[in-house]
Design a protein around this motif. Structure first.
Motif, PDB file in Angstrom:
ATOM      1  N   ALA A 103       0.854  -1.317   0.086  1.00 55.83           N
ATOM      2  CA  ALA A 103       0.060   0.036  -0.141  1.00 55.83           C
ATOM      3  C   ALA A 103       0.866   1.422   0.032  1.00 55.83           C
ATOM      4  O   ALA A 103       0.472   2.435   0.575  1.00 55.83           O
ATOM      5  N   GLU A 104       2.191   1.259  -0.519  1.00 58.95           N
ATOM      6  CA  GLU A 104       2.738   2.749  -0.716  1.00 58.95           C
ATOM      7  C   GLU A 104       2.030   3.450  -1.792  1.00 58.95           C
ATOM      8  O   GLU A 104       1.628   2.841  -2.722  1.00 58.95           O
ATOM      9  N   THR A 105       1.988   4.837  -1.503  1.00 57.68           N
ATOM     10  CA  THR A 105       1.336   5.751  -2.415  1.00 57.68           C
ATOM     11  C   THR A 105       2.501   6.465  -2.790  1.00 57.68           C
ATOM     12  O   THR A 105       3.634   6.820  -2.113  1.00 57.68           O
ATOM     13  N   ASP A 106       2.090   7.394  -3.831  1.00 58.58           N
ATOM     14  CA  ASP A 106       3.103   8.634  -4.305  1.00 58.58           C
ATOM     15  C   ASP A 106       3.303   9.543  -3.048  1.00 58.58           C
ATOM     16  O   ASP A 106       4.536   9.977  -2.750  1.00 58.58           O
ATOM     17  N   GLU A 107       2.416   9.644  -2.137  1.00 56.72           N
ATOM     18  CA  GLU A 107       2.751  10.568  -0.879  1.00 56.72           C
ATOM     19  C   GLU A 107       3.996   9.812   0.072  1.00 56.72           C
ATOM     20  O   GLU A 107       4.459  10.681   0.606  1.00 56.72           O
ATOM     21  N   THR A 108       3.760   8.661   0.198  1.00 59.72           N
ATOM     22  CA  THR A 108       4.552   7.884   1.220  1.00 59.72           C
ATOM     23  C   THR A 108       5.755   7.711   0.558  1.00 59.72           C
ATOM     24  O   THR A 108       6.894   8.024   1.434  1.00 59.72           O
ATOM     25  N   VAL A 109       6.033   7.857  -0.616  1.00 58.34           N
ATOM     26  CA  VAL A 109       7.108   7.749  -1.653  1.00 58.34           C
ATOM     27  C   VAL A 109       7.921   9.173  -1.419  1.00 58.34           C
ATOM     28  O   VAL A 109       9.012   9.208  -0.921  1.00 58.34           O
ATOM     29  N   ASN A 110       7.229  10.177  -1.402  1.00 56.99           N
ATOM     30  CA  ASN A 110       7.756  11.507  -1.177  1.00 56.99           C
ATOM     31  C   ASN A 110       8.298  11.602   0.082  1.00 56.99           C
ATOM     32  O   ASN A 110       9.344  12.157   0.308  1.00 56.99           O
ATOM     33  N   LYS A 111       7.431  11.124   1.277  1.00 54.51           N
ATOM     34  CA  LYS A 111       7.917  11.249   2.715  1.00 54.51           C
ATOM     35  C   LYS A 111       9.187  10.441   2.691  1.00 54.51           C
ATOM     36  O   LYS A 111      10.208  10.962   3.359  1.00 54.51           O
ATOM     37  N   LYS A 112       9.402   9.362   2.131  1.00 56.39           N
ATOM     38  CA  LYS A 112      10.627   8.476   2.346  1.00 56.39           C
ATOM     39  C   LYS A 112      11.757   9.246   1.434  1.00 56.39           C
ATOM     40  O   LYS A 112      12.891   9.405   1.999  1.00 56.39           O
ATOM     41  N   VAL A 113      11.574   9.753   0.391  1.00 56.34           N
ATOM     42  CA  VAL A 113      12.430  10.510  -0.355  1.00 56.34           C
ATOM     43  C   VAL A 113      13.132  11.621   0.477  1.00 56.34           C
ATOM     44  O   VAL A 113      14.394  11.592   0.526  1.00 56.34           O
ATOM     45  N   LEU A 114      12.191  12.212   1.133  1.00 57.15           N
ATOM     46  CA  LEU A 114      12.761  13.662   1.586  1.00 57.15           C
ATOM     47  C   LEU A 114      13.555  13.109   2.783  1.00 57.15           C
ATOM     48  O   LEU A 114      14.587  13.461   3.252  1.00 57.15           O
ATOM     49  N   LYS A 115      13.114  12.014   3.630  1.00 53.63           N
ATOM     50  CA  LYS A 115      13.763  11.615   4.660  1.00 53.63           C
ATOM     51  C   LYS A 115      14.982  10.842   4.526  1.00 53.63           C
ATOM     52  O   LYS A 115      16.048  11.141   5.057  1.00 53.63           O
ATOM     53  N   ALA A 116      15.190  10.020   3.403  1.00 53.44           N
ATOM     54  CA  ALA A 116      16.708   9.674   2.813  1.00 53.44           C
ATOM     55  C   ALA A 116      17.401  10.659   2.610  1.00 53.44           C
ATOM     56  O   ALA A 116      18.609  10.639   3.218  1.00 53.44           O
ATOM     57  N   PHE A 117      17.017  11.669   1.985  1.00 56.73           N
ATOM     58  CA  PHE A 117      18.003  12.963   1.771  1.00 56.73           C
ATOM     59  C   PHE A 117      18.468  13.519   2.878  1.00 56.73           C
ATOM     60  O   PHE A 117      19.604  13.741   3.216  1.00 56.73           O
ATOM     61  N   GLU A 118      17.765  13.518   3.995  1.00 58.77           N
ATOM     62  CA  GLU A 118      17.979  14.124   5.232  1.00 58.77           C
ATOM     63  C   GLU A 118      18.953  13.486   5.983  1.00 58.77           C
ATOM     64  O   GLU A 118      19.760  14.162   6.456  1.00 58.77           O
ATOM     65  N   HIS A 119      19.067  12.172   5.766  1.00 59.92           N
ATOM     66  CA  HIS A 119      19.922  11.374   6.254  1.00 59.92           C
ATOM     67  C   HIS A 119      21.352  11.213   5.276  1.00 59.92           C
ATOM     68  O   HIS A 119      22.120   9.979   5.627  1.00 59.92           O
ATOM     69  N   GLY A 120      21.529  11.589   4.313  1.00 60.46           N
ATOM     70  CA  GLY A 120      22.648  11.241   3.280  1.00 60.46           C
ATOM     71  C   GLY A 120      22.454  10.008   2.702  1.00 60.46           C
ATOM     72  O   GLY A 120      23.480   9.551   2.174  1.00 60.46           O
ATOM     73  N   LEU A 121      21.102   9.397   2.507  1.00 57.63           N
ATOM     74  CA  LEU A 121      21.051   8.396   1.839  1.00 57.63           C
ATOM     75  C   LEU A 121      20.588   8.648   0.479  1.00 57.63           C
ATOM     76  O   LEU A 121      19.802   9.558   0.142  1.00 57.63           O
ATOM     77  N   THR A 122      21.200   7.932  -0.666  1.00 55.32           N
ATOM     78  CA  THR A 122      20.804   8.312  -2.017  1.00 55.32           C
ATOM     79  C   THR A 122      19.578   7.347  -2.267  1.00 55.32           C
ATOM     80  O   THR A 122      19.617   6.053  -2.503  1.00 55.32           O
ATOM     81  N   PRO A 123      18.455   7.975  -2.586  1.00 57.76           N
ATOM     82  CA  PRO A 123      17.332   7.055  -3.066  1.00 57.76           C
ATOM     83  C   PRO A 123      17.351   6.612  -4.483  1.00 57.76           C
ATOM     84  O   PRO A 123      17.638   7.233  -5.285  1.00 57.76           O
ATOM     85  N   ILE A 124      16.705   5.382  -4.677  1.00 56.62           N
ATOM     86  CA  ILE A 124      16.619   4.921  -6.199  1.00 56.62           C
ATOM     87  C   ILE A 124      14.814   4.808  -6.098  1.00 56.62           C
ATOM     88  O   ILE A 124      14.396   4.072  -5.443  1.00 56.62           O
ATOM     89  N   ILE A 125      14.520   5.885  -6.699  1.00 56.07           N
ATOM     90  CA  ILE A 125      13.028   6.215  -6.685  1.00 56.07           C
ATOM     91  C   ILE A 125      12.351   5.450  -7.955  1.00 56.07           C
ATOM     92  O   ILE A 125      12.691   5.550  -9.118  1.00 56.07           O
ATOM     93  N   CYS A 126      11.467   4.628  -7.622  1.00 57.27           N
ATOM     94  CA  CYS A 126      10.873   3.629  -8.654  1.00 57.27           C
ATOM     95  C   CYS A 126       9.621   4.285  -9.267  1.00 57.27           C
ATOM     96  O   CYS A 126       8.843   4.794  -8.733  1.00 57.27           O
ATOM     97  N   CYS A 127       9.352   4.102 -10.551  1.00 55.75           N
ATOM     98  CA  CYS A 127       8.168   4.345 -11.027  1.00 55.75           C
ATOM     99  C   CYS A 127       7.842   3.461 -12.159  1.00 55.75           C
ATOM    100  O   CYS A 127       8.927   2.834 -12.775  1.00 55.75           O
ATOM    101  N   GLY A 128       6.883   3.203 -12.650  1.00 55.75           N
ATOM    102  CA  GLY A 128       6.317   2.622 -13.820  1.00 55.75           C
ATOM    103  C   GLY A 128       4.875   2.225 -13.921  1.00 55.75           C
ATOM    104  O   GLY A 128       4.160   2.714 -12.968  1.00 55.75           O
TER     105      GLY A 128
END
Ligand SMILES: O=C[C@H](O)COP(=O)(O)O
Length: 249
Positions: A103-128
């Motif tokens: 049940a991940e959504t575009d909105e939870t993806v966005n929250k995770k992307v922001l949090k990953a950057f905050e911690h210096g992690l490089t996100p591999i963001i999937c779409c399709g």
């Protein structure tokens, strides 16, 4: 601008910790290269032994998922701090399997992307897109929506370091690869979308992977496309073939 290729394996829910270490030992000599970044994205329980097994190699370790909160009562979840403390550098976010089964959504993806950057992690963001969406002719609209929401409130400097993985859902694990034309069309559209959100420099810097039945036979042609900067590889990343994909030239 020449972008360095990034070739990542997504091990999905395969490999016990001891199997994972054995696989690293097999793949280590096969994935040696200076021309591409090589990443093994592994199940959470395998992270610590795999990081250890990869020490002194060119392999970076990624997680397959992460939660967007710092800590607390979120039974079963893994925080960004836990990943960085364990030596993780990349994290896959919004894989279609997570969207479909968890049940991940575009909105939870966005929250995770922001949090990953905050911690210096490089996100591999999937779409399709699904096969139905492709047949309905809405692929590019769908992907643009996914990308636009994933990058909300992400700065240009952060976006420049991100990785986007375009994975047509109908090509995942099916042996049915998108044609190079189909893959390049969508990866080009993603790059154009990033250019619209940000600027020319960000558009040129961001790395875009193709994923979906990548194998030793099709990697070279896919990775030769102007807007495809490597691959996110599922099934074939669990085999010696992954060495051929990494050294595709
Ligand atoms: O993340 C990887 C993709 O889901 C592709 O998987 P596959 O190479 O097994 O088709």
């Amino acid at each position: 601008m020449a972008r360095k290729k990034i070739i990542a394996g997504n091990w999905k829910m395969n490999m016990t910790p001891s199997e994972a270490v054995a696989l690293v030992e097999t793949l280590k000599p096969l994935v040696k290269t200076e021309e591409a970044d090589v990443v093994f994205c592994v199940p959470a329980i395998d992270i610590i032994p795999v990081v250890k097994a990869c020490e002194g190699t060119n392999i970076e370790v990624g997680a397959e998922n992460m939660y967007f909160e710092e800590k607390g009562a979120y039974t079963g979840e893994i925080s960004p701090n836990m990943l960085t403390d364990a030596g993780v550098k990349y994290v896959i976010i919004g894989h279609s399997e997570r969207r479909e089964y968890f049940a991940e959504t575009d909105e939870t993806v966005n929250k995770k992307v922001l949090k990953a950057f905050e911690h210096g992690l490089t996100p591999i963001i999937c779409c399709g897109e699904t096969l139905t969406q492709r047949e309905q002719g809405i692929t590019l609209d769908w992907i643009r929506k996914q990308v636009k929401i994933a990058f909300q409130n992400v700065t240009a400097d952060q976006a420049k370091t991100a990785v986007i993985a375009y994975e047509p859902i109908w090509a995942i694990g099916t042996g049915k690869t998108a044609t190079t034309e189909q893959a390049e069309e969508v990866c080009g559209a993603i790059r154009a979308c990033i250019g619209e959100i940000y600027d020319e420099a960000t558009k040129e810097a961001i790395r875009i992977q193709y994923g979906g039945s990548v194998n030793a036979g099709n990697a070279a042609e896919l990775f030769a496309q102007a807007d495809i900067d490597g691959g996110l590889v599922g099934g074939a990343s669990l085999k010696a073939d992954f060495g051929k994909i990494v050294n595709y030239k």
